[in-house]
Design an enzyme around this catalytic site. Structure first.
Site, PDB file in Angstrom:
ATOM      1  CB  SER A  93       2.503   2.842   7.530  1.00  0.00           C
ATOM      2  OG  SER A  93       2.028   4.097   7.085  1.00  0.00           O
ATOM      3  CB  THR A  94       4.543   6.285  10.242  1.00  0.00           C
ATOM      4  OG1 THR A  94       3.300   6.690   9.672  1.00  0.00           O
ATOM      5  CG2 THR A  94       5.327   7.509  10.678  1.00  0.00           C
ATOM      6  CG  HIS A 129       0.872   2.573   3.852  1.00  0.00           C
ATOM      7  ND1 HIS A 129       0.338   2.560   5.120  1.00  0.00           N
ATOM      8  CD2 HIS A 129       0.354   1.486   3.225  1.00  0.00           C
ATOM      9  CE1 HIS A 129      -0.461   1.516   5.244  1.00  0.00           C
ATOM     10  NE2 HIS A 129      -0.465   0.844   4.111  1.00  0.00           N
ATOM     11  CG  MET A 142       0.522   6.807  11.567  1.00  0.00           C
ATOM     12  SD  MET A 142      -0.096   8.466  11.129  1.00  0.00           S
ATOM     13  CE  MET A 142      -0.209   8.342   9.350  1.00  0.00           C
ATOM     14  CG  ASP A 201      -3.179  -1.540   5.336  1.00  0.00           C
ATOM     15  OD1 ASP A 201      -4.047  -2.402   5.097  1.00  0.00           O
ATOM     16  OD2 ASP A 201      -2.305  -1.194   4.519  1.00  0.00           O
TER      17      ASP A 201
END
Length: 345
Positions: free
Chosen positions: A160-161, A187, A280, A283
């Site tokens: 993600s991030t 993401h 973050m 998940d």
């Protein structure tokens, strides 16, 4: 706050200034002013518009790297096909994330949307910095023994991030001809995942596809989940194929790492190597539980290398990670076809 729109500069300043622990130290109206102010003010983080006069956001990012200015960068982009390639390029080369400019909303609704998007990212970055700063000892790194991936295996990667740059580093370390297909969830909005797949395909030694329903999963090829869809795998008479669904989001995410891993656990059983990179939230946690229950293996990125120590932390603290490694070592390990669960002591 760097943006050529006075409205967005003011909106961003108001939103970010309201986040606990954050102080806005300056604004800039274009890329040239931004570079000079970043050099003078040395901010911890910069929000950077993608498309600006004089010097665009990607140009500013390149100048930040050229001058070795130590600052995190969040791109602020309109959700347009025109701006997607530049945004993705920035994310591949150092920007930690992208926030979309609200479109067609009343000012108070636009501020609320920005506050949620930016607030979550800033809070996550702050939490990671505090955690790394107060950690008494670094996490252990465990190197797996030299055992090759076998026919029928698969590798899954979730991020993600900070994920696009992490993916670039991991996938670039992997040669052509690895003995497994790669399934990837990052993401991102839909227009950005399309550009991401194209760029990764250009810079890696093996094909990277934007996954589509019915696409055959073949060794030595990667399949990136498109934004807005969950990526799953199903077994057919002619082999294992990708399937996209628009089932409800998990943890607010679609695509979801959990959905991918749970699907792969059903199809590949103990032949999965799940890899959780910076990001973050949590998940991937439920998905890694499914992978472990099926007899597969889990690799997590170490705390010190994460832009946001959320997804790997959740997996590590749950005791699901077989191996915890720095980013560079993950790419080298997977690229060398050297990891199997049976290789663990």
């Amino acid at each position: 706050m760097v943006d050529d729109s006075a409205l967005y500069r003011q909106m961003l300043k108001h939103v970010v200034g309201g986040v606990a622990g954050v102080e806005v130290v300056g604004t800039a109206v274009d890329g040239l002013e931004a570079v000079n102010k970043i050099a003078d003010l040395r901010p911890d983080l910069v929000t950077l518009d993608v498309q600006m006069p004089n010097l665009d956001g990607l140009g500013v990012l390149r100048e930040i790297k050229r001058r070795s200015l130590q600052t995190l960068v969040v791109m602020v982009s309109s959700l347009t096909a025109q701006g997607a390639p530049e945004t993705v390029e920035a994310l591949l080369h150092g920007a930690i994330d992208c926030v979309l400019k609200p479109a067609g909303l009343e000012p108070h609704l636009a501020r609320a949307e920005l506050r949620q998007a930016l607030g979550e990212r800033l809070a996550a970055v702050l939490a990671t910095r505090r955690e790394v700063a107060v950690a008494a000892t670094p996490e252990p790194s465990v190197q797996a023994a030299g055992v090759s991936l076998a026919t029928g295996d698969c590798v899954a990667i979730g991020a993600s991030t900070g994920g696009p740059e992490a993916l670039r580093k991991v996938l670039s370390a992997m040669p052509a001809g690895i003995a497994a297909p790669l399934f990837i969830v990052q993401h991102m909005p839909a227009k950005f995942t399309e550009s991401l797949a194209k760029r990764l395909d250009e810079i890696t030694a093996f094909p990277v596809h934007l996954a589509a329903t019915g696409m055959l999963a073949e060794p030595g090829q990667a399949y990136l989940a498109p934004g807005g869809f969950h990526l799953t795998a199903v077994r057919r008479d002619h082999g294992i194929v990708c399937r996209l669904t628009q089932a409800p989001p998990r943890h607010g995410c679609r695509p979801s790492v959990d959905v991918l891993l749970e699907s792969l656990a059903e199809v590949y059983a103990d032949k999965i190597v799940a890899t959780i990179l910076t990001g973050m939230g949590s998940d991937g946690l439920a998905g890694c539980r499914a992978v472990k229950a099926a007899g597969g293996a889990v690799v997590a990125q170490n705390r010190e290398g994460c832009v946001v120590y959320g997804m790997p932390k959740a997996v590590i603290e749950a005791g699901l990670a077989d191996v915890v490694l720095p980013l560079d070592a993950i790419g080298e390990m997977l690229g060398g076809n050297r990891y199997r669960r049976s290789a663990m002591p």
